[in-house]
Design an enzyme around this catalytic site. Structure first.
Site, short mmCIF file in Angstrom:
data_model
loop_
_atom_site.label_atom_id
_atom_site.label_comp_id
_atom_site.label_asym_id
_atom_site.label_seq_id
_atom_site.Cartn_x
_atom_site.Cartn_y
_atom_site.Cartn_z
N LYS A 139 25.80 -3.79 -0.77
CA LYS A 139 27.27 -3.73 -0.83
C LYS A 139 27.83 -2.96 0.37
O LYS A 139 29.03 -2.72 0.43
CB LYS A 139 27.70 -3.02 -2.12
CG LYS A 139 27.20 -3.67 -3.39
CD LYS A 139 27.66 -2.83 -4.58
CE LYS A 139 27.07 -3.36 -5.87
NZ LYS A 139 27.28 -2.41 -6.99
N ARG B 148 11.50 3.82 3.40
CA ARG B 148 11.06 2.88 4.46
C ARG B 148 12.26 2.03 4.83
O ARG B 148 12.96 1.52 3.95
CB ARG B 148 9.93 1.99 3.97
CG ARG B 148 9.66 0.83 4.91
CD ARG B 148 8.44 0.04 4.58
NE ARG B 148 7.24 0.79 4.92
CZ ARG B 148 6.01 0.28 4.85
NH1 ARG B 148 5.83 -0.96 4.46
NH2 ARG B 148 4.96 1.01 5.17
N HIS C 287 5.27 6.03 11.56
CA HIS C 287 4.75 5.88 10.19
C HIS C 287 3.78 7.06 10.00
O HIS C 287 2.57 6.91 9.97
CB HIS C 287 4.04 4.54 10.08
CG HIS C 287 3.72 4.10 8.68
ND1 HIS C 287 3.90 4.91 7.57
CD2 HIS C 287 3.25 2.92 8.21
CE1 HIS C 287 3.53 4.23 6.50
NE2 HIS C 287 3.14 3.03 6.85
N ARG D 155 0.79 -1.22 0.00
CA ARG D 155 0.00 0.00 0.00
C ARG D 155 0.83 1.28 0.00
O ARG D 155 0.58 2.20 -0.78
CB ARG D 155 -0.92 0.05 1.23
CG ARG D 155 -2.20 -0.70 1.08
CD ARG D 155 -2.64 -1.23 2.43
NE ARG D 155 -1.69 -2.25 2.83
CZ ARG D 155 -1.82 -3.53 2.51
NH1 ARG D 155 -2.87 -3.93 1.85
NH2 ARG D 155 -0.91 -4.42 2.85
N THR D 156 1.79 1.35 0.91
CA THR D 156 2.48 2.62 1.08
C THR D 156 3.24 3.00 -0.20
O THR D 156 3.10 4.12 -0.71
CB THR D 156 3.44 2.57 2.29
OG1 THR D 156 2.68 2.15 3.43
CG2 THR D 156 4.05 3.93 2.57
C1 NCD Z 1 1.89 -0.97 8.28
C2 NCD Z 1 3.39 -0.81 8.41
O1 NCD Z 1 4.14 -1.04 7.46
O2 NCD Z 1 3.78 -0.40 9.49
N1 NCD Z 1 1.51 -1.22 6.94
C3 NCD Z 1 1.18 -0.16 6.14
O3 NCD Z 1 2.01 0.67 5.83
N2 NCD Z 1 -0.10 -0.04 5.78
C4 NCD Z 1 1.32 -1.97 9.21
C5 NCD Z 1 1.87 -3.37 9.22
O4 NCD Z 1 2.77 -3.71 8.43
O5 NCD Z 1 1.37 -4.16 10.00
#
Ligand code: NCD
Length: 313
Positions: free
Chosen positions: A86, A107, A135, A56-57
């Site tokens: 590396k 991320r 997040h 999703r993100t």
């Molecule tokens: C979340 C995350 O990555 O922290 N997912 C997301 O971005 N929708 C929640 C999760 O992974 O459980």
């Protein structure tokens, strides 16, 4: 006064006015037809650097960029396929990628990496999740969803359920709720996965009422919002520790029956088995709408960061 939004690293940087501004802009973004009509980010390039899995993100950021006429370059599986494999550190990587792109979404499994990236970056950095810490864009889309589903962001009882220790989504949402008024937070988790003290302290200091509750059903009865979360397997020291807790709380027909008619059920997704799929067809199950809202909130943030507009403050 207006404040420039330079990076998005933590929910702590958003005060109430800025938060309302982002929500209002996200609402405007909802009205933009799908693709090919809005060109405000034409000629701008987004880089996504993902050192942890994501559906999703990453895709909603990419979709958001395309919907505003921009373009995307992407390093998914960056831990394996970028020069990190590396031994390159994030700051060197960012110094390179910023010469290819106008904005970078990161991320990473380690807390604080987005801040490290921002220290050296000359382009905006967006934290798309740093380990078990934050997040922020998820919390913003969660609050936008609450606004759309409940019609308000104040005077709410919000119940956060599941892995509150390692889950960065419920941590960030709890912190963002300190910007709202008349909030009660119910924290439902096994003792091993309780919300960390730094967040509880912030709740205390900002006057948010909270309680730790072990009984999901009684918490559900009191809730305007029930926010289920996945137990974060990847953060556990051993597989056995994870297995013993993965099914601590499940939301099914019984909990649905206990939930008020005007309450809403959310989940940042992905789910494992904490929400029974039989619940999906109930109109109170908002998690798929919530995921869609991520595109609008991320459109608003990209526009704010790349057009360096002032945010009302
Ligand atoms: C979340 C995350 O990555 O922290 N997912 C997301 O971005 N929708 C929640 C999760 O992974 O459980």
């Amino acid at each position: 006064m207006t404040v420039q939004l330079e990076h998005v690293l933590s929910v702590g940087q958003f005060d109430r006015d800025q938060l309302e501004d982002v929500l209002a802009r996200a609402e405007e973004m909802r009205r933009i037809p799908p693709l090919g009509t809005d060109h405000r980010l034409r000629g701008r390039l987004l880089a996504t650097l993902f050192y942890e899995p994501s559906t999703r993100t990453r895709l909603s950021f990419e979709s958001a960029m395309y919907r505003l006429g921009g373009e995307v370059i992407s390093s998914e599986m960056a831990a394996e396929t970028s020069s990190a494999a590396k031994g390159e550190n994030i700051q060197d990587t960012v110094r390179i990628v910023e010469s290819y792109a106008d904005i970078i979404v990161v991320r990473h499994p380690l807390a604080g990496v987005a801040d490290q990236a921002a220290e050296v970056a000359s382009v905006p950095i967006i934290n798309a999740g740093d380990g078990a810490r934050e997040h922020p864009t998820q919390a913003l889309l969660d609050l936008f969803t609450i606004y759309r589903e409940c019609g308000r962001i104040d005077n709410l009882t919000v119940t956060l359920v599941g892995d509150l220790r390692y889950g960065r989504a419920p941590r960030s949402l709890a912190l963002l709720l300190t910007r709202c008024r008349g909030i009660t937070v119910q924290l439902v988790s096994p003792p091993e996965l309780d919300m960390a003290l730094d967040v509880l302290r912030e709740l205390d200091e900002s006057g948010v009422e909270y309680c730790m509750e072990r009984d999901l059903d009684s918490a559900v009865r009191e809730s305007d919002v029930v926010y289920m979360t996945r137990v974060q397997r990847e953060r556990f020291p051993t597989p056995e520790a994870y297995e013993s807790l993965r099914s601590a709380y499940r939301f099914g027909a019984e909990q649905l029956a206990a939930m008020r008619q005007d309450a809403v059920l959310m989940h940042p997704l992905p789910r494992v088995d904490e929400i029974d799929p039989a619940v999906d067809s109930d109109s109170r199950a908002a998690y798929f709408r919530q995921a869609r809202n991520g595109v609008y909130v991320r459109m608003a943030l990209l526009d704010l960061l790349l057009n360096r507009q002032g945010v009302m403050a």
